[in-house]
Design an enzyme around this catalytic site. Structure first.
Site, mmCIF file in Angstrom:
data_model
loop_
_atom_site.group_PDB
_atom_site.id
_atom_site.type_symbol
_atom_site.label_atom_id
_atom_site.label_comp_id
_atom_site.label_asym_id
_atom_site.label_seq_id
_atom_site.Cartn_x
_atom_site.Cartn_y
_atom_site.Cartn_z
ATOM 1 N N CYS A 1 0.843 -1.196 0.000
ATOM 2 C CA CYS A 1 0.000 0.000 0.000
ATOM 3 C C CYS A 1 0.881 1.249 0.000
ATOM 4 O O CYS A 1 1.933 1.266 0.627
ATOM 5 C CB CYS A 1 -0.879 -0.079 1.237
ATOM 6 S SG CYS A 1 -1.500 1.470 1.805
ATOM 7 N N CYS B 1 1.485 4.296 3.742
ATOM 8 C CA CYS B 1 2.485 4.422 4.817
ATOM 9 C C CYS B 1 3.887 4.256 4.233
ATOM 10 O O CYS B 1 4.105 3.395 3.396
ATOM 11 C CB CYS B 1 2.269 3.353 5.881
ATOM 12 S SG CYS B 1 0.782 3.609 6.852
ATOM 13 N N CYS C 1 -7.609 -0.578 7.855
ATOM 14 C CA CYS C 1 -6.411 0.264 7.818
ATOM 15 C C CYS C 1 -6.114 0.636 9.260
ATOM 16 O O CYS C 1 -6.934 1.286 9.916
ATOM 17 C CB CYS C 1 -6.654 1.519 6.976
ATOM 18 S SG CYS C 1 -5.304 2.717 7.150
ATOM 19 N N GLN D 1 -7.220 19.316 9.785
ATOM 20 C CA GLN D 1 -6.135 18.380 10.068
ATOM 21 C C GLN D 1 -6.714 17.031 10.470
ATOM 22 O O GLN D 1 -7.632 16.977 11.288
ATOM 23 C CB GLN D 1 -5.268 18.924 11.213
ATOM 24 C CG GLN D 1 -4.440 20.134 10.825
ATOM 25 C CD GLN D 1 -3.234 19.790 9.972
ATOM 26 O OE1 GLN D 1 -2.946 18.613 9.717
ATOM 27 N NE2 GLN D 1 -2.534 20.799 9.494
ATOM 28 N N TYR E 1 -4.815 31.605 3.748
ATOM 29 C CA TYR E 1 -5.117 30.180 3.562
ATOM 30 C C TYR E 1 -5.838 29.687 4.826
ATOM 31 O O TYR E 1 -5.383 28.773 5.527
ATOM 32 C CB TYR E 1 -3.844 29.356 3.320
ATOM 33 C CG TYR E 1 -2.923 29.916 2.259
ATOM 34 C CD1 TYR E 1 -3.099 29.576 0.928
ATOM 35 C CD2 TYR E 1 -1.891 30.790 2.595
ATOM 36 C CE1 TYR E 1 -2.253 30.078 -0.051
ATOM 37 C CE2 TYR E 1 -1.047 31.303 1.628
ATOM 38 C CZ TYR E 1 -1.222 30.945 0.309
ATOM 39 O OH TYR E 1 -0.380 31.447 -0.652
ATOM 40 N N GLU F 1 -9.476 32.945 2.143
ATOM 41 C CA GLU F 1 -9.595 31.525 1.779
ATOM 42 C C GLU F 1 -10.276 31.437 0.413
ATOM 43 O O GLU F 1 -11.203 32.190 0.119
ATOM 44 C CB GLU F 1 -10.411 30.808 2.872
ATOM 45 C CG GLU F 1 -10.994 29.473 2.523
ATOM 46 C CD GLU F 1 -9.979 28.383 2.159
ATOM 47 O OE1 GLU F 1 -8.933 28.276 2.823
ATOM 48 O OE2 GLU F 1 -10.248 27.651 1.185
ATOM 49 N N ASP G 1 -0.703 29.499 6.101
ATOM 50 C CA ASP G 1 -0.792 28.032 6.179
ATOM 51 C C ASP G 1 -1.081 27.495 4.776
ATOM 52 O O ASP G 1 -2.162 26.978 4.499
ATOM 53 C CB ASP G 1 -1.894 27.651 7.175
ATOM 54 C CG ASP G 1 -1.959 26.160 7.455
ATOM 55 O OD1 ASP G 1 -1.130 25.414 6.902
ATOM 56 O OD2 ASP G 1 -2.844 25.746 8.227
ATOM 57 N N CYS H 1 3.409 22.154 5.714
ATOM 58 C CA CYS H 1 3.321 20.695 5.656
ATOM 59 C C CYS H 1 4.396 20.115 4.739
ATOM 60 O O CYS H 1 4.450 18.902 4.567
ATOM 61 C CB CYS H 1 1.922 20.264 5.203
ATOM 62 S SG CYS H 1 1.452 20.935 3.617
HETATM 63 C C1 LIG Z 1 -3.367 23.686 4.707
HETATM 64 S S1 LIG Z 1 -5.009 24.289 4.577
HETATM 65 C C2 LIG Z 1 -5.030 25.324 6.002
HETATM 66 C C3 LIG Z 1 -6.367 25.641 6.600
HETATM 67 C C4 LIG Z 1 -6.391 26.275 7.979
HETATM 68 N N1 LIG Z 1 -5.326 27.216 8.218
HETATM 69 C C5 LIG Z 1 -6.425 25.225 9.080
HETATM 70 O O1 LIG Z 1 -5.488 25.161 9.871
HETATM 71 O O2 LIG Z 1 -7.401 24.476 9.155
HETATM 72 C C6 LIG Z 1 -4.860 25.388 3.232
HETATM 73 C C7 LIG Z 1 -6.120 26.116 2.830
HETATM 74 O O3 LIG Z 1 -5.785 27.060 1.822
HETATM 75 C C8 LIG Z 1 -6.782 27.082 0.842
HETATM 76 N N2 LIG Z 1 -6.088 27.573 -0.370
HETATM 77 C C9 LIG Z 1 -5.276 26.881 -1.208
HETATM 78 N N3 LIG Z 1 -4.760 27.712 -2.137
HETATM 79 C C10 LIG Z 1 -5.259 28.948 -1.889
HETATM 80 C C11 LIG Z 1 -5.082 30.211 -2.483
HETATM 81 N N4 LIG Z 1 -4.256 30.362 -3.527
HETATM 82 N N5 LIG Z 1 -5.721 31.268 -1.957
HETATM 83 C C12 LIG Z 1 -6.545 31.123 -0.891
HETATM 84 N N6 LIG Z 1 -6.736 29.946 -0.266
HETATM 85 C C13 LIG Z 1 -6.106 28.866 -0.757
HETATM 86 C C14 LIG Z 1 -7.315 25.681 0.778
HETATM 87 O O4 LIG Z 1 -8.643 25.691 0.293
HETATM 88 C C15 LIG Z 1 -7.221 25.260 2.254
HETATM 89 O O5 LIG Z 1 -8.418 25.537 2.930
#
Ligand SMILES: C[S@@+](CC[C@H](N)C(=O)[O-])C[C@H]1O[C@@H](n2cnc3c(N)ncnc32)[C@H](O)[C@@H]1O
Length: 406
Positions: free
Chosen positions: A88, A91, A167, A231, A260, A284, A328, A355
């Site tokens: 798989c 992991c 899983c 998350q 984000y 967002e 983020d 990440c």
């Molecule tokens: C890693 S997640 C972080 C969400 C939040 N900070 C949390 O901790 O739950 C990244 C987020 O960015 C949004 N996203 C991705 N690309 C983007 C962009 N270019 N402009 C605005 N938002 C974006 C995605 O839809 C997602 O909700």
């Protein structure tokens, strides 16, 4: 022969190699007659027999899987708890003790950031509460559906669906055994989500977006739309909010920009500390997430939620200054243009949740070149048994002569 002119090694060839350092992506590096091999299921220090499974980089390197461990001493090897671990693609490191997994993740972060910043960075990877010896933490799982209608997990770098009965990473509330015993003909994917109010939600692809699920974190309840970001590790949200708060140290009356923002977890959790005289702008690009953030934070008058793509929203310069920027971004990172726009807002701190250590390192390099120093760094094991890792980094402007950062 130049570095790009290695004799072709056919797929299926068996080679005996000494395994070297872990690389970004969770593979370890080995060499065969000078050519780099990215080895899966090995550990640094081991002597192993590998089977070549593909070539990459236009023939510059090979990918290979361990088929036999010839020598392995005190390197942290354990027997994988899951019977599907080798086939798989979910992991990477079931064959590694949890302690060693965290050391390897720290090595990946440290080497990426040390190289990018030209100084030694040493982070340790922290365990988070909510899993049982690295298992049972996945509160959301995306299963692929095979030709026979059975749901399973995709093989590494392949569309092959490995049928599974369970899983071990799945949270017990997912009740995966039920989903896995059903047939899902006509669907390409099945997504199962734990709902914090008890039970779980199952949705099919293609099909209508899954229903909202509910989560609790940072002392609040959160609505998350089906397919919206949250998350997956049950301990992650609280740990990240605490780490971001520590980096940001928000003050009454401050203006925070949360880029984000998803359904508002980070910005929303900081809003109380800036008080009603402060302001938090969330940006967002997912419409459903924006709607959910509006619902989640409706009681906080200092919060405004904006629908938009971060780059174009910042380009419109609807705000001219911010005290704090929280970022983020997705795996690709924020990138030079977005960071330049953040710097132009003259914040006292940029808090970057990452990440992907490689993307964080690229962005940290750009910030360093622009006169920003990395003053805080923590790394969390939010994805045990996989090579993935989450970092929270704090950057501030290098102190100007006679100035102060406090
Ligand atoms: C890693 S997640 C972080 C969400 C939040 N900070 C949390 O901790 O739950 C990244 C987020 O960015 C949004 N996203 C991705 N690309 C983007 C962009 N270019 N402009 C605005 N938002 C974006 C995605 O839809 C997602 O909700």
């Amino acid at each position: 022969m130049g570095s790009n002119e290695f004799a072709p090694v056919p797929v299926g060839t068996l080679l005996d190699v000494r395994v070297g350092d872990v690389a970004h992506g969770g593979h370890c590096v080995a060499r065969h007659e000078g050519q780099v091999l990215f080895v899966r299921h090995g550990l640094p220090g081991e002597f192993v027999r590998v089977r070549v499974n593909s070539a990459g980089g236009g023939g510059r390197f090979l990918r290979a899987d361990v088929v036999e461990v010839l020598e392995s001493e005190d390197v942290g090897r354990v027997s994988a708890p899951c019977e599907y671990a080798k086939r798989c693609g979910g992991c990477d490191w079931q064959h590694v003790s949890l302690a060693r997994q965290r050391e390897l993740k720290a090595e990946v972060v440290n080497s990426a950031l040390s190289r990018a910043l030209g100084r030694s960075i040493e982070v340790t990877v922290e365990q988070v509460p909510g899993d049982s010896l690295g298992l049972g933490w996945r509160t959301r799982i995306q299963l692929a559906v095979g030709a026979d209608g059975r749901a399973g997990l995709s093989a590494q770098r392949s569309h092959e669906v490995i049928p599974i009965d369970d899983c071990l990473l799945g949270h017990p509330d997912l009740q995966l055994a039920k989903v896995l015993s059903q047939r899902w003909a006509g669907s390409s994917q099945v997504v199962v989500d734990v709902d914090g109010r008890g039970g779980r939600e199952v949705s099919k692809v293609p099909g209508p977006r899954g229903p909202d699920v509910h989560r609790t974190a940072a002392g609040r309840d959160w609505v998350v739309p089906g397919a919206g970001f949250w998350q997956v590790h049950p301990g992650a949200a609280d740990v990240l909010v605490a780490a971001v708060t520590e980096v940001v140290t928000p003050k009454i009356g401050e203006h925070i920009l949360d880029l984000y923002a998803g359904v508002g977890l980070l910005g929303g959790s900081l809003a109380g500390a800036v008080g009603a005289t402060g302001r938090v702008d969330l940006v967002e690009s997912g419409r459903a997430a924006v709607r959910a953030a509006g619902t989640n934070l409706a009681d906080l008058s200092q919060v405004r939620v904006h629908y938009g793509e971060v780059g174009s929203w910042l380009a419109q310069r609807r705000i001219k200054r911010a005290d704090v920027v929280v970022l983020d971004p997705p795996r690709s990172g924020a990138g030079t243009q977005i960071l330049a726009k953040c710097i132009a807002l003259a914040p006292r701190v940029i808090c970057y949740v990452a990440c992907d250590p490689a993307a964080l390192a690229r962005d940290a390099k750009m910030l360093a070149e622009a006169g920003w120093e990395l003053f805080a760094l923590r790394a969390f094991d939010l994805f045990p048994m996989t090579q993935h890792i989450e970092c929270v980094a704090g950057f501030r402007p290098v102190q100007a002569p006679g100035g102060s950062n406090s």
